[in-house]
Design an enzyme around this catalytic site. Structure first.
Site, PDB file in Angstrom:
ATOM      1  N   TRP A 198      10.199 -22.133  64.265  1.00  0.00           N
ATOM      2  CA  TRP A 198       8.903 -22.242  64.946  1.00  0.00           C
ATOM      3  C   TRP A 198       7.736 -22.197  63.965  1.00  0.00           C
ATOM      4  O   TRP A 198       6.614 -22.488  64.317  1.00  0.00           O
ATOM      5  CB  TRP A 198       8.729 -21.128  65.996  1.00  0.00           C
ATOM      6  CG  TRP A 198       9.807 -21.187  67.009  1.00  0.00           C
ATOM      7  CD1 TRP A 198      10.790 -20.262  67.222  1.00  0.00           C
ATOM      8  CD2 TRP A 198      10.047 -22.247  67.946  1.00  0.00           C
ATOM      9  NE1 TRP A 198      11.627 -20.678  68.220  1.00  0.00           N
ATOM     10  CE2 TRP A 198      11.195 -21.883  68.683  1.00  0.00           C
ATOM     11  CE3 TRP A 198       9.423 -23.470  68.224  1.00  0.00           C
ATOM     12  CZ2 TRP A 198      11.712 -22.707  69.685  1.00  0.00           C
ATOM     13  CZ3 TRP A 198       9.934 -24.275  69.217  1.00  0.00           C
ATOM     14  CH2 TRP A 198      11.062 -23.892  69.932  1.00  0.00           C
ATOM     15  N   ARG A 240       3.205 -26.849  57.612  1.00  0.00           N
ATOM     16  CA  ARG A 240       3.567 -25.747  58.506  1.00  0.00           C
ATOM     17  C   ARG A 240       3.651 -26.256  59.922  1.00  0.00           C
ATOM     18  O   ARG A 240       2.879 -27.134  60.319  1.00  0.00           O
ATOM     19  CB  ARG A 240       2.517 -24.628  58.425  1.00  0.00           C
ATOM     20  CG  ARG A 240       2.575 -23.937  57.085  1.00  0.00           C
ATOM     21  CD  ARG A 240       1.660 -22.735  56.980  1.00  0.00           C
ATOM     22  NE  ARG A 240       1.682 -22.286  55.585  1.00  0.00           N
ATOM     23  CZ  ARG A 240       0.963 -21.297  55.105  1.00  0.00           C
ATOM     24  NH1 ARG A 240       0.150 -20.613  55.919  1.00  0.00           N
ATOM     25  NH2 ARG A 240       1.039 -20.967  53.836  1.00  0.00           N
ATOM     26  N   GLN A 298      -2.654 -26.684  48.873  1.00  0.00           N
ATOM     27  CA  GLN A 298      -2.882 -25.386  48.225  1.00  0.00           C
ATOM     28  C   GLN A 298      -2.946 -25.596  46.716  1.00  0.00           C
ATOM     29  O   GLN A 298      -2.495 -26.610  46.187  1.00  0.00           O
ATOM     30  CB  GLN A 298      -1.750 -24.405  48.542  1.00  0.00           C
ATOM     31  CG  GLN A 298      -1.753 -23.920  49.976  1.00  0.00           C
ATOM     32  CD  GLN A 298      -0.776 -22.774  50.193  1.00  0.00           C
ATOM     33  OE1 GLN A 298       0.194 -22.605  49.443  1.00  0.00           O
ATOM     34  NE2 GLN A 298      -1.017 -21.995  51.236  1.00  0.00           N
TER      35      GLN A 298
HETATM   36  C1  FA5 Z   1       0.160 -18.239  51.224  1.00  0.00           C
HETATM   37  O1  FA5 Z   1       0.519 -19.391  51.536  1.00  0.00           O
HETATM   38  C2  FA5 Z   1       0.636 -17.582  49.979  1.00  0.00           C
HETATM   39  N1  FA5 Z   1       1.671 -18.379  49.370  1.00  0.00           N
HETATM   40  C3  FA5 Z   1      -0.550 -17.371  49.034  1.00  0.00           C
HETATM   41  C4  FA5 Z   1      -0.225 -16.461  47.896  1.00  0.00           C
HETATM   42  C5  FA5 Z   1       0.147 -17.009  46.695  1.00  0.00           C
HETATM   43  C6  FA5 Z   1      -0.272 -15.090  48.031  1.00  0.00           C
HETATM   44  C7  FA5 Z   1       0.459 -16.182  45.620  1.00  0.00           C
HETATM   45  C8  FA5 Z   1       0.000 -14.230  46.965  1.00  0.00           C
HETATM   46  C9  FA5 Z   1       0.378 -14.791  45.765  1.00  0.00           C
HETATM   47  P1  FA5 Z   1      -1.490 -18.019  53.224  1.00  0.00           P
HETATM   48  O2  FA5 Z   1      -0.517 -18.360  54.291  1.00  0.00           O
HETATM   49  O3  FA5 Z   1      -2.500 -17.001  53.564  1.00  0.00           O
HETATM   50  O4  FA5 Z   1      -0.759 -17.608  51.906  1.00  0.00           O
HETATM   51  O5  FA5 Z   1      -2.235 -19.368  52.806  1.00  0.00           O
HETATM   52  C10 FA5 Z   1      -3.147 -19.403  51.725  1.00  0.00           C
HETATM   53  C11 FA5 Z   1      -4.379 -20.205  52.062  1.00  0.00           C
HETATM   54  O6  FA5 Z   1      -4.010 -21.494  52.564  1.00  0.00           O
HETATM   55  C12 FA5 Z   1      -5.195 -19.608  53.202  1.00  0.00           C
HETATM   56  O7  FA5 Z   1      -6.093 -18.617  52.711  1.00  0.00           O
HETATM   57  C13 FA5 Z   1      -5.937 -20.780  53.703  1.00  0.00           C
HETATM   58  O8  FA5 Z   1      -7.075 -21.067  52.879  1.00  0.00           O
HETATM   59  C14 FA5 Z   1      -4.956 -21.889  53.531  1.00  0.00           C
HETATM   60  N2  FA5 Z   1      -4.264 -22.168  54.801  1.00  0.00           N
HETATM   61  C15 FA5 Z   1      -3.284 -21.455  55.395  1.00  0.00           C
HETATM   62  N3  FA5 Z   1      -2.872 -22.040  56.534  1.00  0.00           N
HETATM   63  C16 FA5 Z   1      -3.611 -23.149  56.681  1.00  0.00           C
HETATM   64  C17 FA5 Z   1      -3.644 -24.233  57.619  1.00  0.00           C
HETATM   65  N4  FA5 Z   1      -2.815 -24.272  58.665  1.00  0.00           N
HETATM   66  N5  FA5 Z   1      -4.536 -25.232  57.440  1.00  0.00           N
HETATM   67  C18 FA5 Z   1      -5.330 -25.222  56.351  1.00  0.00           C
HETATM   68  N6  FA5 Z   1      -5.344 -24.278  55.415  1.00  0.00           N
HETATM   69  C19 FA5 Z   1      -4.499 -23.246  55.567  1.00  0.00           C
END
Ligand code: FA5
Length: 350
Positions: free
Chosen positions: A161, A203, A217
């Protein structure tokens, strides 16, 4: 009808041949004419071959006349053939003529997508801080996307999911973050390591103004002896200053990611309102940029690094969010919407 004498035959052939050659309007017709009169089965050739059948007293006259005719027609054919060949060339040149004075067809100049521009800019900023830019696979194994990152098998992120699985029951996934490259890089290199990894991630997520199912990212990883939180903070503060201006401040708050300890989410004070609160920062004065932390000892151990000797920091930035912050775009979906009216606003003048 009385039989023709040799001279009459020669005159007859000459008359018909010259009239017909005159009437030949194309190169093909001229070539057919040559075959008809001078070819191996042509009329003149057959006449000359028939000389032996004539009475002996007629042969010399008929032979001279026949040969003279052959030469005359040969010369006439050469002239006509040359005329028609040059007319044919003229016509083909005229048909193919290119008017070099016509204005050229304009070509639309493209421009880099704002997300690509941001990635390039980030790569340059981090290059000056000693980080190399590397790229990794978007179709990834669960081993690198989860296991190597200390994400246990019962973790909800591994659920169908949340994650787009390429195979079921799920050993191959579309990477959900750029973090799998941490282990891939460390497995290939001895410390010190300093890399940034930009790229697409996926995702299984409902779209809204701040969430896309595909986004970008930029991962950062530094591993060496004596790396501390201060290095992480200094690196991200410098990046924020370069990107958003000299006055920017960084905020860390506790957060949890299985692959870092301690983990933080980090924000930069809003450049548009200098932290007072505005539409873009939703009144908070701070803009969330991503997750970060000190690399978990289990992650170091899994790639054969000794956590007693080495330490490191890692961070993951949402690239679309950075563009949004800088330009005040309030809907993330615009980036993949491919509306040229939106994208043109970012195109730099050539
Ligand atoms: C991560 O994906 C971790 N891998 C980040 C990390 C790397 C943590 C290394 C520690 C060490 P997160 O799920 O919070 O974390 O995503 C990171 C960033 O991606 C968010 O802060 C946001 O800016 C962006 N992001 C997350 N989900 C979405 C989405 N659905 N659409 C657009 N941007 C997103």
């Amino acid at each position: 009808m009385a039989t023709m004498t040799a001279q009459e035959t020669i005159d007859d052939i000459r008359q018909r041949a010259l009239a017909q050659l005159d009437a030949a309007a194309t190169l093909d017709e001229a070539i057919a004419w040559e075959r008809e009169f001078l070819g191996s089965r042509g009329e003149v050739t057959l006449f000359l071959r028939g000389l032996s059948a004539l009475p002996p007293e007629e042969r010399p006259v008929a032979g001279r006349g026949g040969n003279a005719l052959k030469q005359e027609l040969g010369a006439a054919w050469e002239r006509r053939h040359a005329e028609l060949a040059s007319a044919d060339l003229e016509r083909r040149l005229a048909d193919d003529a290119v008017d070099v004075t016509l204005p050229g067809r304009p070509t639309d100049l493209g421009a880099a997508h704002p997300v690509s521009e941001m990635i390039d800019e980030l790569s340059e900023i981090f290059a000056l801080l000693g980080f190399q830019t590397v790229f990794g696979p978007e179709v990834e194994t669960a081993h690198y996307n989860f296991d190597q990152l200390n994400i246990p098998s019962e973790h909800p992120a591994r659920d169908v999911w949340d994650t787009i699985h390429v195979d079921l029951p799920g050993e191959i996934v579309l990477r959900t973050h750029t973090s799998p490259m941490q282990a891939r890089v460390m497995e290939q290199t001895e410390p010190p390591v300093r890399v940034v990894v930009p790229g697409r991630v996926y995702r299984y997520e409902a779209q809204d103004a701040s969430h896309e199912w595909m986004f970008h990212q930029l991962e950062g990883l530094a591993v060496d002896r004596n790396i501390t939180m201060a290095d992480l903070k200094g690196t991200l503060a410098e990046m924020a200053r370069q990107l958003f201006g000299a006055e920017r401040r960084i905020r860390f708050r506790c957060d949890f990611f299985p692959f870092v300890e301690p983990g933080v989410d980090f924000a930069v004070d809003c450049a548009l309102c200098s932290g007072k609160g505005c539409r873009v920062c939703k009144g908070s004065g701070w803009l969330e940029m991503g997750g970060a932390g000190m690399v978990h000892p289990n992650v170091l151990r899994a790639v054969g690094y000794d956590p007693e000797v080495y330490s490191g920091f890692a961070f993951g930035l949402g690239v679309e969010r950075l563009v949004m912050m800088r330009s005040g775009v309030d809907d993330l979906r615009a980036f993949a919407g491919n509306d040229l009216r939106f994208l043109r606003q970012f195109a730099r003048a050539a």
